[in-house]
Design an enzyme around this catalytic site. Structure first.
Site, PDB file in Angstrom:
ATOM      1  N   MET A 164      45.474  43.061  29.290  1.00  0.00           N
ATOM      2  CA  MET A 164      44.704  41.822  29.127  1.00  0.00           C
ATOM      3  C   MET A 164      44.246  41.591  27.684  1.00  0.00           C
ATOM      4  O   MET A 164      43.088  41.237  27.444  1.00  0.00           O
ATOM      5  CB  MET A 164      43.500  41.847  30.067  1.00  0.00           C
ATOM      6  CG  MET A 164      43.873  42.046  31.532  1.00  0.00           C
ATOM      7  SD  MET A 164      45.097  40.866  32.124  1.00  0.00           S
ATOM      8  CE  MET A 164      44.055  39.433  32.300  1.00  0.00           C
ATOM      9  N   HIS A 194      54.503  36.929  32.909  1.00  0.00           N
ATOM     10  CA  HIS A 194      53.454  35.901  33.011  1.00  0.00           C
ATOM     11  C   HIS A 194      53.606  35.170  34.343  1.00  0.00           C
ATOM     12  O   HIS A 194      54.724  34.789  34.705  1.00  0.00           O
ATOM     13  CB  HIS A 194      53.576  34.926  31.839  1.00  0.00           C
ATOM     14  CG  HIS A 194      52.515  33.890  31.859  1.00  0.00           C
ATOM     15  ND1 HIS A 194      51.206  34.167  31.527  1.00  0.00           N
ATOM     16  CD2 HIS A 194      52.543  32.587  32.224  1.00  0.00           C
ATOM     17  CE1 HIS A 194      50.485  33.067  31.678  1.00  0.00           C
ATOM     18  NE2 HIS A 194      51.273  32.102  32.099  1.00  0.00           N
TER      19      HIS A 194
HETATM   20  C1  GRF Z   1      50.285  39.801  36.956  1.00  0.00           C
HETATM   21  O1  GRF Z   1      50.020  38.619  37.660  1.00  0.00           O
HETATM   22  C2  GRF Z   1      51.012  39.496  35.684  1.00  0.00           C
HETATM   23  O2  GRF Z   1      51.854  38.372  35.780  1.00  0.00           O
HETATM   24  C3  GRF Z   1      49.908  39.221  34.705  1.00  0.00           C
HETATM   25  O3  GRF Z   1      48.890  40.114  35.071  1.00  0.00           O
HETATM   26  C4  GRF Z   1      49.022  40.469  36.445  1.00  0.00           C
HETATM   27  C5  GRF Z   1      49.095  41.951  36.498  1.00  0.00           C
HETATM   28  O4  GRF Z   1      49.118  42.428  37.824  1.00  0.00           O
HETATM   29  N1  GRF Z   1      50.363  39.394  33.352  1.00  0.00           N
HETATM   30  P1  GRF Z   1      49.377  43.968  38.070  1.00  0.00           P
HETATM   31  O5  GRF Z   1      48.300  44.734  37.308  1.00  0.00           O
HETATM   32  O6  GRF Z   1      50.763  44.298  37.592  1.00  0.00           O
HETATM   33  O7  GRF Z   1      49.240  44.157  39.547  1.00  0.00           O
END
Ligand code: GRF
Length: 214
Positions: A90, A109
């Site tokens: 993030m 994404h």
């Molecule tokens: C996913 O929706 C991805 O597209 C975004 O962040 C989320 C991560 O989910 N970049 P996870 O931690 O892989 O379950």
């Protein structure tokens, strides 16, 4: 065998989908290290369960964004990582890491870029009223979700969909196309022409448009 380094901040379900593909013998890769910026990330439990080397790096311990990303680049290089996978990491990636891994960092994404970059792509899609959404795997540049698009998967948005239901459907697609993009890279089938990604031996049959309803 392709050496991967994964950066994740949370749940890590995409991380898990990559682990599963490797364990099933469908992806010729090894995850050398998981790096997280969140000591409570569930991704850490996943790494532990699968015997994957992991490390928590606290961004607050660095005097600048650049020094944090220099540290990450050093760790990844020390592990001989060839391709960096952002799996729900993030943060906007800093220049030192992009310079160390030019067009060798992938992100996923939860929207059809260039629509709805940034946070809450699914919510923005619902609020805008789009009828098709999906997910995008792209290379990472210095912008926010602006790098060259590798593959996308699309899904129809129904009038009943909520942010949650759409997120759930898109997530299922994410788990298919992220390992697929890494496999294409590992197979040497990705060529970059300007900002356009060409996939070698691409089959013109909507291969990369997956709609579970069809
Ligand atoms: C996913 O929706 C991805 O597209 C975004 O962040 C989320 C991560 O989910 N970049 P996870 O931690 O892989 O379950």
């Amino acid at each position: 065998m392709l050496n991967l380094g994964v950066l994740a901040s949370g749940r890590g379900s995409n991380f898990q989908s990559i682990i599963n593909e490797i364990n099933a013998g469908r992806l010729d890769a090894k995850i050398k290290i998981l790096i997280t910026d969140n000591p409570n990330a569930y991704a850490i439990q996943r790494a532990k369960q699968h015997g994957i080397n992991w490390m928590y790096v606290n961004p607050k311990e660095f005097s600048s964004k650049d020094s944090f990303y220099e540290k990450l680049a050093d760790l990844l290089i020390a592990e001989e990582v060839e391709l960096v996978i952002l799996a729900g990491f993030m943060r906007i990636i800093g220049k030192p890491l992009i310079d160390a891994y030019p067009m060798k960092i992938m992100n996923i994404h939860p929207a059809l870029l260039p629509s709805f970059p940034g946070l809450h792509g699914q919510k923005k899609a619902i609020q805008y009223g789009v009828k098709i959404s999906g997910c995008t795997v792209h290379f990472v540049d210095e912008g926010m979700d602006t790098g060259p698009i590798i593959i996308q998967a699309a899904i129809s948005v129904s009038p009943e969909d909520t942010e949650q239901s759409l997120s759930d459907k898109i997530l299922q697609l994410e788990h298919k196309i992220y390992p697929e993009a890494i496999r294409l890279y590992q197979q040497g089938r990705i060529r970059l022409e300007g900002r356009v990604v060409k996939i070698l031996d691409y089959v013109e049959n909507n291969n990369y448009i997956i709609n579970p309803r069809l």
